[in-house]
Motif scaffolding. Structure first.
Motif, PDB file in Angstrom:
ATOM      1  N   ASN A   1      15.424  37.811 -65.944  1.00  0.00           N
ATOM      2  CA  ASN A   1      14.162  37.114 -65.710  1.00  0.00           C
ATOM      3  C   ASN A   1      13.041  37.636 -66.591  1.00  0.00           C
ATOM      4  N   GLU A   2      12.978  38.972 -66.740  1.00  0.00           N
ATOM      5  CA  GLU A   2      11.900  39.533 -67.561  1.00  0.00           C
ATOM      6  C   GLU A   2      12.059  39.106 -69.023  1.00  0.00           C
TER       7      GLU A   2
ATOM      8  N   LEU B   1      21.376  44.467 -57.003  1.00  0.00           N
ATOM      9  CA  LEU B   1      20.373  44.156 -58.024  1.00  0.00           C
ATOM     10  C   LEU B   1      19.255  43.281 -57.451  1.00  0.00           C
ATOM     11  N   TYR B   2      19.624  42.357 -56.605  1.00  0.00           N
ATOM     12  CA  TYR B   2      18.608  41.469 -56.021  1.00  0.00           C
ATOM     13  C   TYR B   2      17.655  42.281 -55.120  1.00  0.00           C
TER      14      TYR B   2
ATOM     15  N   ARG C   1      11.023  45.929 -56.224  1.00  0.00           N
ATOM     16  CA  ARG C   1      10.137  46.154 -57.381  1.00  0.00           C
ATOM     17  C   ARG C   1       8.973  45.163 -57.420  1.00  0.00           C
TER      18      ARG C   1
ATOM     19  N   GLY D   1      21.279  35.158 -60.546  1.00  0.00           N
ATOM     20  CA  GLY D   1      20.063  35.470 -61.283  1.00  0.00           C
ATOM     21  C   GLY D   1      19.229  34.249 -61.641  1.00  0.00           C
ATOM     22  N   THR D   2      19.763  33.054 -61.457  1.00  0.00           N
ATOM     23  CA  THR D   2      19.023  31.873 -61.912  1.00  0.00           C
ATOM     24  C   THR D   2      17.777  31.616 -61.076  1.00  0.00           C
ATOM     25  N   ARG D   3      17.841  31.909 -59.789  1.00  0.00           N
ATOM     26  CA  ARG D   3      16.642  31.699 -58.962  1.00  0.00           C
ATOM     27  C   ARG D   3      15.537  32.660 -59.399  1.00  0.00           C
ATOM     28  N   PHE D   4      15.910  33.882 -59.715  1.00  0.00           N
ATOM     29  CA  PHE D   4      14.892  34.827 -60.178  1.00  0.00           C
ATOM     30  C   PHE D   4      14.246  34.328 -61.470  1.00  0.00           C
TER      31      PHE D   4
ATOM     32  N   LYS E   1      25.692  42.310 -57.113  1.00  0.00           N
ATOM     33  CA  LYS E   1      24.526  41.433 -57.257  1.00  0.00           C
ATOM     34  C   LYS E   1      23.544  41.631 -56.105  1.00  0.00           C
TER      35      LYS E   1
ATOM     36  N   ILE F   1      11.943  31.249 -60.600  1.00  0.00           N
ATOM     37  CA  ILE F   1      10.700  31.616 -59.905  1.00  0.00           C
ATOM     38  C   ILE F   1       9.756  32.335 -60.869  1.00  0.00           C
TER      39      ILE F   1
ATOM     40  N   GLU G   1       6.081  30.927 -61.735  1.00  0.00           N
ATOM     41  CA  GLU G   1       4.896  31.726 -61.401  1.00  0.00           C
ATOM     42  C   GLU G   1       3.916  31.844 -62.561  1.00  0.00           C
TER      43      GLU G   1
ATOM     44  N   GLU H   1      15.291  44.266 -57.103  1.00  0.00           N
ATOM     45  CA  GLU H   1      14.256  43.437 -57.717  1.00  0.00           C
ATOM     46  C   GLU H   1      13.176  43.053 -56.707  1.00  0.00           C
TER      47      GLU H   1
ATOM     48  N   PRO I   1      18.745  40.088 -62.376  1.00  0.00           N
ATOM     49  CA  PRO I   1      17.441  40.712 -62.299  1.00  0.00           C
ATOM     50  C   PRO I   1      17.574  42.233 -62.433  1.00  0.00           C
ATOM     51  N   PRO I   2      16.591  42.933 -62.940  1.00  0.00           N
ATOM     52  CA  PRO I   2      15.328  42.388 -63.470  1.00  0.00           C
ATOM     53  C   PRO I   2      15.453  41.950 -64.921  1.00  0.00           C
TER      54      PRO I   2
ATOM     55  N   ARG J   1      15.518  31.350 -50.749  1.00  0.00           N
ATOM     56  CA  ARG J   1      14.600  31.329 -51.895  1.00  0.00           C
ATOM     57  C   ARG J   1      15.201  32.008 -53.123  1.00  0.00           C
ATOM     58  N   TRP J   2      15.873  33.120 -52.917  1.00  0.00           N
ATOM     59  CA  TRP J   2      16.261  33.942 -54.069  1.00  0.00           C
ATOM     60  C   TRP J   2      17.732  33.872 -54.448  1.00  0.00           C
ATOM     61  N   MET J   3      18.566  33.489 -53.495  1.00  0.00           N
ATOM     62  CA  MET J   3      20.003  33.584 -53.768  1.00  0.00           C
ATOM     63  C   MET J   3      20.615  32.220 -54.049  1.00  0.00           C
ATOM     64  N   GLU J   4      21.482  32.166 -55.028  1.00  0.00           N
ATOM     65  CA  GLU J   4      22.241  30.950 -55.289  1.00  0.00           C
ATOM     66  C   GLU J   4      23.243  30.774 -54.149  1.00  0.00           C
TER      67      GLU J   4
END
Ligand code: SF4
Ligand code: SF4
Lengths: 421, 341
Positions: free
Chosen positions: A345-346, B83-84, B90, A374-377, B80, A380, A384, B87, A341-342, B41-44
């Motif tokens: 995903n973007e 970056l997470y 953001r 990054g796969t969850r981002f 990572k 989601i 969405e 994000e 991300p970002p 929710r967000w992290m592998e």
């Protein structure tokens, strides 16, 4: 595997086999130098210095497609490397140093003069250290400082405004590392590096990627995709590993011509197409039939993977007065663009929109950390905007973990639901 | 010096002295119990528990005592994590993630990485607006704490301090005010003169980063004495050297973190393994415990070569995959088979 529909696909496979055969011949007969390197290395430098380079991931995919991964990965584990370790980047090593290496596809990889990797993760340096020690080959690693300037729509800046996008300190650092790599290549090849030659090559890479972009647009705009995802991958990868060579450029052009002409004639890869599917992640190299398994039952056609679309967005660089700097900008953030991300995903969201995607299959690789992030981002972000996601937890090369029947059953149930919407 | 702000740091490679000079008290962000819904929710699941907790608590706004969070480039998980968090900051307007700062320190020992890291360190000093005098004062304070860490380790080498106790004590080097840590240590050390390890085999722990002292406790319950661990939370916390006071402070700070701190990204392997091999050559070890869990994706690549090195010195070893009591029997058996030299 499903019948190949494009002549360019057959030419791509044959071209690649012929390239490999001639590489082997040269290495064995004239001891010509060659390198093995990670997929995100600057292949252009090797190309410009006439040191052929075999992509580690490509070779892993070949070994896996020939169903030899379980054998070599078992050997790796028997040697004391545990089962949780990365397989995508180590399978090629295993196939060259462990067990019966003569079983490897096409006679196997000969001893390289140089091994080269970019340190996107913490493990790859260790794989390459082990490998280089075994071959007593030279090892070049490019370190990878992280991006902190992170505008989400990077692809709008990467072609013309790459200097700003990728941060000057990172680019300058990469150029300095390139200089060390060039010194090695000069030593190994006995040739002198010529920036003009690199510039000309980079211009041809741009042309090659522009062809891919035209093919991609034809796929986006055609009512039904004129070319299946697997054939896109075969064409694109064969050309990308030799990007900028006359062969690669003309291969890309032939592919573009064929795709555009099929689109104009409204030829569909699968006339039954009802659902357009995107595959997010590296390929399932040991079970490529998976990608056509749902055409008849659900009219579900895989139309997108990163490989074709990333060509233009990830590689094109305009303004080549400093070709090394431009090349640095192509190398310095590839992993972020595809996996973090970002940027990932973007970009994937944008791709889903432009390709009119109905559902996404997102691979969360097992045991390969950077590509697993990054796969969850991504998932989601897709959900969405109303794109249903099927999560695939699997390894790209390790067939030992893959239950083909169960995956087909689960995917069918998912597609049943998507079809009903 | 002002010390009224708190900076969370994610590992040993964040230059403590720069943050201190800028008026922060740096604190290592640690694991804590409880669910981690944001991370789920967000992290592998490839992320270590500690990084999941950090991500989770920052997203939840639960750690609002932090004024900043500083993350270094010296592991992929931290890269990572950064970056997470960026994000989430953001895209989730409601989140209250503290100010994030990324320190692009590289650990490949090349001239390019040296120059790059030095320049990034200078940039950090500018970004945090730390003066030269404040840097020097911070160096003195931090070096003093390093000296106390070495005293603790010395007590342990003399057989007067259990490994688990040493490990827990050294935590303070990262999680307390370093000045206070340094001031308190001498009194506490003074009373420790009793031999606790006369006949117990001396064991080194090598492998994945240790989360706590539970593995030490298992060894100790089996009768072993953990004399060292190749880990930045333990034997390697203070490193070999102090931050040099005889040169430009920024260069001195950078060189300390470049040459003398542990990370999974140190390359080449001779530097990565130098400390381990030196410990073995010192001849004080009776056995080595390799801790390489299957979730590990890094140390497992080094393990076969490290094992071979050990075998060439005829030092026995055991491989532990899971740090839990069910694996106690083979561990106990191993410890029981060792003899103090
Ligand atoms: S984490 Fe990814 S890049 Fe690193 S070794 Fe594994 S597969 Fe390769
Ligand atoms: S999966 Fe990602 S990191 Fe691995 S080779 Fe492909 S693009 Fe690179």
């Amino acid at each position: 595997m499903a019948q190949k529909q494009l002549t360019s696909t057959i030419a791509a496979s044959e071209g690649q086999k012929a390239w490999f055969a001639s590489l082997r011949e040269r290495v064995f007969e004239t001891r010509a130098p060659y390198a093995i390197g990670q997929a995100d290395m600057p292949f252009e430098l090797f190309q410009a210095m006439e040191v052929p380079m075999v992509s580690n991931q490509w070779w892993a995919a070949v070994v896996s497609a020939k169903r030899l991964a379980p054998y070599y990965l078992d050997k790796l584990n028997e040697t004391g490397f545990h089962k949780g370790l990365c397989r995508y980047c180590s399978l090629s090593m295993a196939s060259t140093v462990l067990g019966d290496t003569s079983q490897a596809p096409w006679g196997g990889l000969p001893k390289p003069s140089l091994l080269a990797a970019r340190l996107t993760c913490d493990c790859v340096q260790r794989v390459f250290e082990n490998w280089a020690a075994h071959f007593r080959a030279e090892l070049i690693l490019l370190d990878a400082p992280a991006a902190t300037h992170l505008p989400p729509r990077w692809w709008e800046q990467s072609r013309h405004h790459w200097r700003e996008l990728f941060e000057d300190h990172r680019l300058q650092f990469m150029v300095r590392q390139f200089e060390r790599l060039i010194a090695s290549l000069e030593r190994i090849s006995g040739r002198k590096f010529d920036p003009d030659r690199l510039r000309a090559l980079m211009e041809r890479v741009n042309r090659q990627e522009e062809y891919f972009e035209e093919a991609k647009l034809a796929i986006c705009e055609a009512p039904k995709t004129p070319v299946r995802m697997q054939e896109q991958i075969t064409n694109v990868m064969a050309a990308q590993w030799q990007r900028g060579s006359e062969w690669a450029v003309s291969q890309a052009k032939a592919f573009r011509d064929e795709v555009v002409s099929r689109a104009a004639q409204r030829i569909a890869a699968c006339p039954n197409e009802r659902l357009r599917i995107m595959w997010v992640g590296a390929g399932l190299w040991y079970d490529l039939d998976f990608y056509t398994a749902f055409e008849e039952s659900h009219g579900a056609v895989f139309v997108w993977s990163m490989y074709l679309a990333f060509g233009p967005d990830g590689y094109i660089r305009y303004g080549l007065d400093d070709p090394l700097l431009a090349l640095a900008s192509r190398t310095v953030s590839m992993n972020e663009q595809l996996h973090n991300p970002p940027w990932a995903n973007e970009w994937i969201l944008e791709q889903a929109r432009s390709h009119r995607i109905d559902a996404a299959f997102v691979l969360t690789p097992l045991g390969t950390r950077p590509s697993a992030t990054g796969t969850r981002f991504v998932e989601i972000a897709l959900e969405e905007v109303g794109i249903p996601v099927f999560s695939v937890h699997a390894d790209m090369v390790d067939a030992r973990l893959w239950d083909a029947e169960k995956m087909r059953r689960d995917a069918s149930l998912f597609l049943d639901q998507v079809g009903r919407r | 010096m002002r010390k009224d702000r708190i900076a969370g740091i994610t590992s040993n490679t964040v230059p403590w002295e720069i943050l201190r000079a800028a008026g922060y008290t740096p604190l290592l962000l640690e694991d804590e119990a409880g669910p981690t819904p944001h991370a789920d929710r967000w992290m592998e699941d490839v992320f270590d528990r500690r990084f999941r907790v950090i991500f989770d608590r920052l997203c939840a706004g639960a750690w609002n005592h932090l004024d900043a969070v500083v993350i270094p480039r010296t592991s992929e998980q931290e890269h990572k994590l950064y970056l997470y968090l960026r994000e989430i900051a953001r895209t989730q307007p409601a989140s209250a993630i503290p100010e994030l700062y990324f320190y692009n320190l590289l650990h490949t020992r090349t001239p390019e990485s040296y120059d790059y890291g030095l320049e990034r360190t200078r940039q950090m000093v500018r970004d945090f607006d730390a003066s030269e005098d404040e840097l020097r004062a911070a160096i003195v304070e931090s070096n003093r704490a390093r000296g106390r860490v070495r005293d603790i380790l010395q007590k342990r080498r003399e057989g007067r301090l259990e490994g688990s106790a040493a490990l827990e004590w050294i935590r303070g080097f990262y999680s307390e005010d370093r000045g206070v840590f340094a001031d308190r240590a001498p009194d506490q050390l003074k009373g420790m003169n009793e031999q606790v390890a006369t006949h117990r085999p001396h064991i080194l722990i090598k492998g994945a980063p240790l989360k706590d002292a539970s593995l030490h406790h298992l060894v100790e319950e089996a009768g072993g004495y953990v004399v060292a661990e190749d880990d930045w939370r333990g034997s390697r916390a203070a490193g070999d050297t102090d931050v040099c006071l005889n040169k430009d402070p920024v260069t001195a700070i950078f060189e300390k973190y470049f040459y003398d701190e542990v990370s999974p990204r140190v390359h080449p392997v001779v530097h990565r393994d130098a400390w381990y091999q030196r410990e073995i050559e010192r001849g004080h070890l009776d056995g080595v415990l390799f801790y390489v869990p299957l979730e590990d994706d890094v140390l497992g690549w080094d393990y076969p070569a490290q094992l071979a090195y050990l075998a060439s010195r005829s030092i026995p070893s055991v491989l532990v995959r899971e740090n839990v009591r069910e694996h106690d029997p083979p561990l106990a058996e191993f410890v029981g088979s060792l003899h103090r030299k």
